[in-house]
Design an enzyme around this catalytic site. Sequence first.
Site, short mmCIF file in Angstrom:
data_model
loop_
_atom_site.label_atom_id
_atom_site.label_comp_id
_atom_site.label_asym_id
_atom_site.label_seq_id
_atom_site.Cartn_x
_atom_site.Cartn_y
_atom_site.Cartn_z
N GLU A 42 -6.74 3.24 9.66
CA GLU A 42 -7.93 3.54 9.36
C GLU A 42 -8.89 4.50 10.09
OE1 GLU A 42 -10.89 1.33 6.42
OE2 GLU A 42 -10.26 0.47 7.47
N CYS A 75 -10.82 -0.12 3.85
CA CYS A 75 -12.42 -0.18 2.68
C CYS A 75 -12.54 1.84 2.17
CB CYS A 75 -12.94 -0.80 3.14
SG CYS A 75 -13.37 -2.55 3.13
N ASN A 126 -7.23 -1.97 -2.69
CA ASN A 126 -7.66 -3.10 -1.39
C ASN A 126 -8.58 -3.51 -1.30
OD1 ASN A 126 -7.34 -2.54 1.86
ND2 ASN A 126 -9.68 -2.39 1.01
N GLU A 127 -8.38 -4.63 -0.78
CA GLU A 127 -9.92 -5.55 -0.77
C GLU A 127 -10.17 -5.79 -1.99
OE1 GLU A 127 -11.64 -5.96 2.09
OE2 GLU A 127 -9.36 -5.95 3.90
#
Length: 847
Positions: free
Chosen positions: A60, A267, A399-400
């Site tokens: 990331e 994120c 994602n999340e």
Amino acid sequence: MSPSRALLGLATVTALLATVGGATPGLAQAPAPAPDYTITAAPAATGPEIADTMYGVFFEDINFAADGGLYAELVRNRSFEFLPVDNPSYTGLTAWTPGAEGGGAGTATTVDDDARLNGRNRTYLRLALTNPAGGRYGVTNSGYNTGFALTRGATYDFSVWARSDAPAGTPLTVTLRDSAGQALAAPVSLTVRGDSWTRYPATVTATRSSDAGRLAVLAGGTGTLRLDMVSLFPRDTFRGRPNGLRKDLADKIAALRPGFVRFPGGCLVNTGSMAGYDAASGYERARAYQWKDTVGPVETRAANKNFWGYHQSYGLGYYEYLQFAEDIGAMPLPVLPALVTGCGQNRATDDPALLRRHIQDALDLIEFANGPATSTWGRLRADMGHPKPFGLTHVAVGNEENLPEEYFANFGQFREAIAARYPDIVVVGNSGPDDQGATFDTLWAKNKAANVAMVDEHYYNSPAWFLGNNKRYDSYDRNGPKVFLGEYASLDNKLINSLAEASYMTGLERNADVVKLASYAPLLANIDHVQWKPDLIWFDNDESWGSTSYQVQKLFMTNVGDRVVPSRSTGKVVQPKPITGAVGLSTWATAATYDDVKVTTPEGAVLFSDDFSGGAGQWTPVEPRGAWSVVDGAYRQSDTAALDTLVKAGDITATDYDLTLKATKQAGAEGFLVAFGVQPSGELYWWNLGGWNNTQGAVQKGAGGSKEIVLAKPNTIDTGTTYDIRIEVRGTRVRLFLNGAEWGSFTDDQVTEPFAQVITRDDRTGELIVKVVNAQDTPAVTRVDLGGRKVAGRARMTVITGDPQEQNTRSAEPIQPVTTTVGGISSAFTRTFPANSVTFLRIRECS
């Protein structure tokens, strides 16, 4: 040699042989110590197969991992696109300094007008030159960290896009210097001719080494010179690829032999705005990551605000990610936004057309990776230099996300569209941001009901959590979705964290029929630009080093084996302790007031009390943060920008007690936090109400500066409303009451297991790999029974051990694997595994 030395040496040898089950002929043997632990293997390797893709890496762009990191470009802000929207401290000239030589003169401004390079690379540098004869004016770039890392004799590829309105053209000089202005390379001369954008390349060879290099681009003459995409790349990139990767970092990643690469986040994938590209007005900065922004010629790629607070050039884009995965023999696993934000933002699109476009983008991505060179997106891949398909097999969507209903509705549409056109592609779902809780349970139920093939789990927890959850996947449904553990780490970079992760990894391998993919996260961190810790590989502008977790991950990733040999172990465990300690009050980006704090026994005896009528003398800050004062008979923290403003009081030694108080949010982004069980070591529990931008409540357990979620559910705190809080502690069981109603409860009775093991078999070499983790301060005398197998008497042993508080740094890397050959191996032998160690024994089976 003296007789005493001879006897001492013989005694030492005898003791060493005894630890591995050997004996010294003709000598009386002391009784072998009773084993602390036993490991017993099944007679046959009947456990689950372990896929080659079991362990991978997760990249990331956090901690400046891409620009200034893995992406080998040396020039910072090469296209003058740094803007305040990326970071309030940025300008178009960030990292650039205007200057003159030989009496030169001019002005340097960054401009976004109709003369721009293209619709996406909008801002450029305009030099208004008023040089006298022989004078030069231009700009110098300082790079990342302390400057450019340059090596004597190495070749560097310079390029710039430029245009000039001077009739005879504009002479341009390119030089490399150190921070004192001394030359690091012979200057290179170019002439910019014509008032249309043209790329001008050049080659520069360093004459001296430096880690503080500068690039100066100086122009002579008069008139207007426009510059954009000023670039300097080392010729020696990973695999020698243009627009390539920094070699030492890529080499360290490749040395892990990862089975997959998950990219580009994280994120940054599903945060930002949900706007689309508007060619007329220009794309919107800070929008969600979109793969199409990152492909094609680098000068046409978009720029974007990074979720982690800085600029992304997208020079390292989807093509480069796919190429890197192929280069290191790893499966590419891209993550696409589901149009539901995560990471505390918690928004979902209400635009069906936008959702359809992103679904089409997912289909186009698969065509870009796998389509023939005659297809639209396959042709772009071929034009970029890779006619052959990359062979993409997995795509993750989301994602999340912490909005399970909205996320799964969108995920279902992505999955349906991909399955209709590409039925062989595995579409990976996820379970939200935590290892448990309402969102986790809801998403797992939805994934299972929909027969999703694989679910992505993420969690960052304390060493104690990892040491207590080795059996997490033992109870997972063998017929349900498989697990992709896409992000995990113990929250620090010390050896004790790595030992806890190693212990947990033995459980991942034991459950290889359920856990199919796993990757530590994050991968990279620039030592001068850290948004998150821990990280696997650290670096500055010219050096890189592996953390203790890098060494442990590498040991596991390069010694996986092909199949689990079922085994069991016995030995001591650590029982949980009652929750005792100080009580605490805190805020996070919020102003709040507390009053009437009281701790009583179940029978009503007062253990601590403060109504602040006499001030706040009983309270001490854990860290000097925030602005605490007594206002109108209550204790107030008034700084809405301050984070983690914990103050504590009392020392509750009773194991059964009730904590009551009143709390009122005055202003700010979140709610308030109430702590209990606060220990001098930093261990604590706190009830976080109105956390994550006032969207969620949670109980978090802290240890060693990190916090893991014990219990979580949606929650909002209203400004100006006073809440009655009661926390009932009974040993290890806690009940939480908000305004008289039970909000939640938990029991922290987790047993810690400092000793863990797994055995796998390498079919190619015919070896058993006995993997033992001893995450405690005492050696572990262990009896190993290999189930009657005939084995060689010697084995290759690799050990990682040391002070559990030690870590690898730029100045020293004390935690390293040590490999030796040991004897005394048989179908049943005793070995003492060192304190705070990971040990791998590769034992060859004999026919």
